[in-house]
Design a protein around this motif. Sequence first.
Motif, mmCIF file in Angstrom:
data_model
loop_
_atom_site.group_PDB
_atom_site.id
_atom_site.type_symbol
_atom_site.label_atom_id
_atom_site.label_comp_id
_atom_site.label_asym_id
_atom_site.label_seq_id
_atom_site.Cartn_x
_atom_site.Cartn_y
_atom_site.Cartn_z
ATOM 1 N N GLU A 134 0.827 -1.212 0.000
ATOM 2 C CA GLU A 134 0.000 0.000 0.000
ATOM 3 C C GLU A 134 0.863 1.266 0.000
ATOM 4 N N ARG A 135 2.001 1.203 0.656
ATOM 5 C CA ARG A 135 2.920 2.346 0.711
ATOM 6 C C ARG A 135 4.274 1.881 0.208
ATOM 7 N N ARG A 183 -1.115 -1.371 -5.599
ATOM 8 C CA ARG A 183 -1.833 -1.336 -4.328
ATOM 9 C C ARG A 183 -3.085 -2.198 -4.462
ATOM 10 N N ASN A 184 -3.757 -2.406 -3.355
ATOM 11 C CA ASN A 184 -5.032 -3.119 -3.388
ATOM 12 C C ASN A 184 -6.007 -2.409 -4.326
#
Length: 106
Positions: free
Chosen positions: A54-55, A81-82
């Motif tokens: 995500e990051r 990312r998701n």
Amino acid sequence: MNSNNKGKNGERELATILREYGYDSRRGQQYCGSNGDADVVGLPGVHIECKRVERLNIYDAIEQSKNDARDGENPVVMHRRNRKEWLVTMPLDDWMKMYGKALHDN
């Protein structure tokens, strides 16, 4: 899902997508552990660092790909990312060389 499993699942997902494009891709370390391969192998001339987070510190990731790439391999980071699409990040100089070669080959 823990981050280790998320990373492995991301590598499998990316390898599957690359196979759909016609490349014989697989996780680089799936058989015998750390063997110097990229996270995902099967694109000639490209060293893939796969990140499913995500990051992402993209500069750290591209530096890792540069450090691990063998001679003649372009370092790239393929990441997502998701619920987002896969992206490819690479140094501009390497991208321009690949782009120029593709133009001249057509």
